[in-house]
Design a protein around this motif. Structure first.
Motif, PDB file in Angstrom:
ATOM      1  N   ASP A  15       0.914  -0.728   0.060  1.00 27.11           N
ATOM      2  CA  ASP A  15      -0.226  -0.146  -0.169  1.00 27.11           C
ATOM      3  C   ASP A  15       0.682   1.271   0.134  1.00 27.11           C
ATOM      4  OD1 ASP A  15       0.929   0.204   2.493  1.00 27.11           O
ATOM      5  OD2 ASP A  15      -0.946  -0.080   3.813  1.00 27.11           O
ATOM      6  N   THR A  16       2.103   1.149  -0.107  1.00 25.89           N
ATOM      7  CA  THR A  16       3.311   1.929   0.102  1.00 25.89           C
ATOM      8  C   THR A  16       3.981   2.140  -1.401  1.00 25.89           C
ATOM      9  OG1 THR A  16       3.084   1.761   2.640  1.00 25.89           O
ATOM     10  CG2 THR A  16       4.951   3.110   1.163  1.00 25.89           C
ATOM     11  N   TRP A  17       3.670   3.663  -2.094  1.00 23.15           N
ATOM     12  CA  TRP A  17       4.818   3.586  -3.079  1.00 23.15           C
ATOM     13  C   TRP A  17       5.450   4.996  -2.622  1.00 23.15           C
ATOM     14  CZ3 TRP A  17       5.207   2.154  -8.571  1.00 23.15           C
ATOM     15  CH2 TRP A  17       3.953   1.341  -8.368  1.00 23.15           C
ATOM     16  N   VAL A  33      17.751   3.476  -5.273  1.00 27.64           N
ATOM     17  CA  VAL A  33      16.550   2.993  -6.107  1.00 27.64           C
ATOM     18  C   VAL A  33      17.461   1.537  -5.203  1.00 27.64           C
ATOM     19  CG1 VAL A  33      15.054   1.550  -7.837  1.00 27.64           C
ATOM     20  CG2 VAL A  33      15.785   3.818  -8.087  1.00 27.64           C
ATOM     21  N   ARG A  34      18.552   0.597  -5.405  1.00 20.95           N
ATOM     22  CA  ARG A  34      18.607  -0.808  -5.152  1.00 20.95           C
ATOM     23  C   ARG A  34      18.869  -0.430  -3.422  1.00 20.95           C
ATOM     24  NH1 ARG A  34      21.791  -1.027  -9.921  1.00 20.95           N
ATOM     25  NH2 ARG A  34      23.729   0.420  -8.889  1.00 20.95           N
ATOM     26  N   ASP A  35      19.207   0.771  -2.908  1.00 19.71           N
ATOM     27  CA  ASP A  35      19.201   1.066  -1.472  1.00 19.71           C
ATOM     28  C   ASP A  35      17.555   0.929  -0.803  1.00 19.71           C
ATOM     29  OD1 ASP A  35      21.779   0.994  -0.753  1.00 19.71           O
ATOM     30  OD2 ASP A  35      21.653   3.381  -1.128  1.00 19.71           O
ATOM     31  N   LEU A  36      16.340   1.155  -2.288  1.00 17.42           N
ATOM     32  CA  LEU A  36      15.038   1.467  -1.869  1.00 17.42           C
ATOM     33  C   LEU A  36      14.237  -0.366  -1.572  1.00 17.42           C
ATOM     34  CD1 LEU A  36      13.559   4.904  -3.381  1.00 17.42           C
ATOM     35  CD2 LEU A  36      13.278   4.009  -0.562  1.00 17.42           C
ATOM     36  N   THR A  37      14.888  -0.672  -2.505  1.00 22.02           N
ATOM     37  CA  THR A  37      14.041  -2.357  -3.267  1.00 22.02           C
ATOM     38  C   THR A  37      13.692  -3.079  -2.068  1.00 22.02           C
ATOM     39  OG1 THR A  37      15.459  -2.549  -4.471  1.00 22.02           O
ATOM     40  CG2 THR A  37      13.732  -1.255  -5.888  1.00 22.02           C
ATOM     41  N   PRO A  38      14.712  -3.225  -1.323  1.00 24.87           N
ATOM     42  CA  PRO A  38      14.347  -4.228   0.066  1.00 24.87           C
ATOM     43  C   PRO A  38      13.946  -3.720   0.479  1.00 24.87           C
ATOM     44  CG  PRO A  38      17.373  -3.703  -0.972  1.00 24.87           C
ATOM     45  CD  PRO A  38      15.904  -3.390  -1.173  1.00 24.87           C
ATOM     46  N   ALA A  39      13.578  -2.047   1.475  1.00 23.63           N
ATOM     47  CA  ALA A  39      12.456  -2.060   1.806  1.00 23.63           C
ATOM     48  C   ALA A  39      11.318  -1.338   1.232  1.00 23.63           C
ATOM     49  CB  ALA A  39      12.659  -0.967   2.556  1.00 23.63           C
ATOM     50  N   PHE A  40      11.178  -1.474   0.573  1.00 21.62           N
ATOM     51  CA  PHE A  40      10.006  -0.625  -0.444  1.00 21.62           C
ATOM     52  C   PHE A  40       9.788  -1.219  -1.887  1.00 21.62           C
ATOM     53  CE2 PHE A  40      11.141   2.209   2.319  1.00 21.62           C
ATOM     54  CZ  PHE A  40       9.950   3.065   3.397  1.00 21.62           C
ATOM     55  N   SER A  41       8.816  -2.054  -2.058  1.00 22.89           N
ATOM     56  CA  SER A  41       8.635  -3.050  -3.253  1.00 22.89           C
ATOM     57  C   SER A  41       8.196  -1.921  -4.297  1.00 22.89           C
ATOM     58  CB  SER A  41       8.089  -4.554  -3.118  1.00 22.89           C
ATOM     59  OG  SER A  41       6.262  -3.805  -2.414  1.00 22.89           O
ATOM     60  N   ASN A  42       7.380  -1.158  -4.333  1.00 23.46           N
ATOM     61  CA  ASN A  42       6.896   0.072  -4.627  1.00 23.46           C
ATOM     62  C   ASN A  42       8.186   1.611  -5.071  1.00 23.46           C
ATOM     63  OD1 ASN A  42       4.953  -1.746  -5.443  1.00 23.46           O
ATOM     64  ND2 ASN A  42       3.205  -1.439  -4.026  1.00 23.46           N
ATOM     65  N   VAL A  43       8.142   1.724  -6.497  1.00 19.95           N
ATOM     66  CA  VAL A  43       8.961   2.574  -6.552  1.00 19.95           C
ATOM     67  C   VAL A  43       8.790   3.519  -7.931  1.00 19.95           C
ATOM     68  CG1 VAL A  43      11.182   3.678  -6.185  1.00 19.95           C
ATOM     69  CG2 VAL A  43      10.861   2.379  -4.725  1.00 19.95           C
ATOM     70  N   VAL A  44       8.922   4.442  -7.892  1.00 15.50           N
ATOM     71  CA  VAL A  44       8.392   4.937  -8.989  1.00 15.50           C
ATOM     72  C   VAL A  44       9.252   6.625  -9.194  1.00 15.50           C
ATOM     73  CG1 VAL A  44       6.499   6.679  -8.285  1.00 15.50           C
ATOM     74  CG2 VAL A  44       6.529   5.723 -10.947  1.00 15.50           C
ATOM     75  N   CYS A  45       9.672   6.726 -10.275  1.00 13.96           N
ATOM     76  CA  CYS A  45      10.852   7.745 -10.682  1.00 13.96           C
ATOM     77  C   CYS A  45       9.696   8.582 -12.087  1.00 13.96           C
ATOM     78  CB  CYS A  45      12.376   7.076 -10.886  1.00 13.96           C
ATOM     79  SG  CYS A  45      13.146   6.375  -9.802  1.00 13.96           S
ATOM     80  N   ILE A  46       9.675   9.911 -11.639  1.00 13.10           N
ATOM     81  CA  ILE A  46       9.074  10.485 -12.060  1.00 13.10           C
ATOM     82  C   ILE A  46      10.446  11.370 -13.037  1.00 13.10           C
ATOM     83  CG2 ILE A  46       7.644  12.366 -13.489  1.00 13.10           C
ATOM     84  CD1 ILE A  46       6.921   9.459 -11.180  1.00 13.10           C
ATOM     85  N   ASP A  47      10.817  11.034 -14.379  1.00 14.14           N
ATOM     86  CA  ASP A  47      11.622  11.113 -15.450  1.00 14.14           C
ATOM     87  C   ASP A  47      11.218  12.515 -15.610  1.00 14.14           C
ATOM     88  OD1 ASP A  47      14.005  11.936 -16.737  1.00 14.14           O
ATOM     89  OD2 ASP A  47      13.389  10.646 -18.478  1.00 14.14           O
ATOM     90  N   ASP A  48      11.854  13.418 -14.979  1.00 11.47           N
ATOM     91  CA  ASP A  48      11.758  14.500 -15.475  1.00 11.47           C
ATOM     92  C   ASP A  48      11.985  15.552 -16.955  1.00 11.47           C
ATOM     93  OD1 ASP A  48       9.824  17.450 -15.235  1.00 11.47           O
ATOM     94  OD2 ASP A  48      10.817  18.198 -14.291  1.00 11.47           O
ATOM     95  N   GLU A  83      -0.382  11.433  -8.553  1.00 11.72           N
ATOM     96  CA  GLU A  83      -1.358  10.393  -8.889  1.00 11.72           C
ATOM     97  C   GLU A  83      -1.285   9.288  -9.651  1.00 11.72           C
ATOM     98  OE1 GLU A  83      -1.966  13.692 -12.183  1.00 11.72           O
ATOM     99  OE2 GLU A  83      -2.450  15.352 -10.748  1.00 11.72           O
ATOM    100  N   TYR A  84       0.176   8.773 -10.125  1.00 11.70           N
ATOM    101  CA  TYR A  84       0.520   7.819 -10.279  1.00 11.70           C
ATOM    102  C   TYR A  84       0.316   6.472  -9.416  1.00 11.70           C
ATOM    103  CZ  TYR A  84       3.814   3.557 -12.236  1.00 11.70           C
ATOM    104  OH  TYR A  84       4.039   2.351 -12.239  1.00 11.70           O
ATOM    105  N   ALA A  85       0.846   7.325  -8.196  1.00  8.51           N
ATOM    106  CA  ALA A  85       0.830   6.159  -6.915  1.00  8.51           C
ATOM    107  C   ALA A  85      -1.356   6.226  -6.523  1.00  8.51           C
ATOM    108  CB  ALA A  85       1.195   6.545  -5.624  1.00  8.51           C
ATOM    109  N   LEU A  86      -1.758   7.490  -5.742  1.00 12.72           N
ATOM    110  CA  LEU A  86      -3.317   7.522  -6.046  1.00 12.72           C
ATOM    111  C   LEU A  86      -3.501   5.719  -6.915  1.00 12.72           C
ATOM    112  CD1 LEU A  86      -3.837  10.503  -4.913  1.00 12.72           C
ATOM    113  CD2 LEU A  86      -3.795   8.806  -3.443  1.00 12.72           C
ATOM    114  N   GLU A  87      -3.181   6.128  -8.469  1.00  9.59           N
ATOM    115  CA  GLU A  87      -4.427   5.505  -9.352  1.00  9.59           C
ATOM    116  C   GLU A  87      -3.953   4.097  -9.047  1.00  9.59           C
ATOM    117  OE1 GLU A  87      -2.576   6.589 -13.123  1.00  9.59           O
ATOM    118  OE2 GLU A  87      -4.050   8.711 -13.111  1.00  9.59           O
ATOM    119  N   ARG A  88      -2.938   3.742  -8.623  1.00  7.95           N
ATOM    120  CA  ARG A  88      -2.699   2.117  -7.943  1.00  7.95           C
ATOM    121  C   ARG A  88      -2.929   1.997  -6.627  1.00  7.95           C
ATOM    122  NH1 ARG A  88      -0.880   4.313 -12.173  1.00  7.95           N
ATOM    123  NH2 ARG A  88      -0.172   3.379 -13.255  1.00  7.95           N
ATOM    124  N   GLY A  89      -3.725   2.719  -5.966  1.00  7.77           N
ATOM    125  CA  GLY A  89      -4.653   2.510  -4.622  1.00  7.77           C
ATOM    126  C   GLY A  89      -4.062   2.617  -3.141  1.00  7.77           C
ATOM    127  N   ALA A  90      -2.738   3.541  -3.154  1.00 13.77           N
ATOM    128  CA  ALA A  90      -1.646   3.497  -2.236  1.00 13.77           C
ATOM    129  C   ALA A  90      -2.172   4.628  -0.799  1.00 13.77           C
ATOM    130  CB  ALA A  90      -0.656   4.540  -2.828  1.00 13.77           C
TER     131      ALA A  90
END
Length: 232
Positions: A15-17, A33-48, A83-90
């Motif tokens: 339930d967390t992004w 990202v590699r440091d985050l993924t063991p703790a958080f399964s949902n990571v999104v980068c907004i490439d601006d 908006e991306y996270a909310l659309e996926r039920g965060a």
């Protein structure tokens, strides 16, 4: 085959992004990202609108990628990520900087506190303990920015422009960021404050490296925060 511990963590964090605004951070974003993924399964980068291949590095490290064709600014990147996270039920979003200055252990502790205390917002603060060493002049400028922000937003924060935050979905739905430069940091405080939802600050450590200073954590950048606050 996933272990019971891995399955339990995945269930808890489903339930967390983690939302990371990304602009030309190819040198470090893979490690972030590699440091985050063991703790958080949902990571999104907004490439601006990056042009250095950072999005590819983030994707290879395990992040989802949403792309802005042109550079719209960090505020716009955060809004897209929300908006991306909310659309996926965060239920929760963790905002995290791309330059390696934030610590995953702090993000985990902030999320756990939000859950345990039923908080809508947890703001990270580098000024609630003495672990962070921003330098004398930078500290003065940041403290001045905090004072201006608190005066204009009627909040009582010690660190208004720290990019590490945990925000619950009911608060996220009320955020509509329009400031594209550093003033979005004040704008988000204004909008969250207006929700009337419960918030706290949590002590965190900000890691200043030669790289992060060069990429935007310099004294000049702190002065730019003040300029944006004055002219917005």
């Amino acid at each position: 085959m996933p272990t019971a511990e891995t399955r339990a963590r995945a269930s808890l964090e489903a339930d967390t992004w983690v939302v990371i605004p990304l602009y030309n951070e190819a040198q470090v974003i893979g490690d972030v990202v590699r440091d985050l993924t063991p703790a958080f399964s949902n990571v999104v980068c907004i490439d601006d609108g990056s042009h250095d291949g950072g999005a590819s590095n983030a994707r290879a490290a395990g992040a989802r990628i949403v792309t802005h064709p042109i550079n719209l600014g960090q505020g716009a990147a955060l809004q897209t990520g929300f908006e991306y996270a909310l659309e996926r039920g965060a239920k929760y979003v963790v905002t995290f900087d791309a330059d390696g200055q934030h610590r995953v252990v702090d993000a985990k502790a902030m999320l756990q506190r939000a859950r345990d205390e039923e908080l809508a917002i947890v703001f990270g603060s580098r000024f609630l303990d003495d672990r962070t060493k921003p330098g004398f002049l930078k500290k003065i400028v940041l403290k001045t920015a905090v004072a201006v922000t608190n005066f204009t937003t009627r909040t009582r924060l010690t660190d208004a422009h720290n990019g590490l935050r945990v925000i619950r979905a009911d608060a996220l739905r009320r955020i509509k960021l329009r400031q594209d430069r550093m003033a979005h940091g004040t704008e988000i405080v204004v909008q969250l404050g207006r929700t009337g939802l419960p918030y706290v600050e949590q002590p965190v450590e900000v890691i200043y490296t030669d790289y992060s200073r060069a990429k935007g954590q310099s004294l000049l950048n702190s002065v730019n925060i003040l300029i944006d606050l004055i002219i917005r």
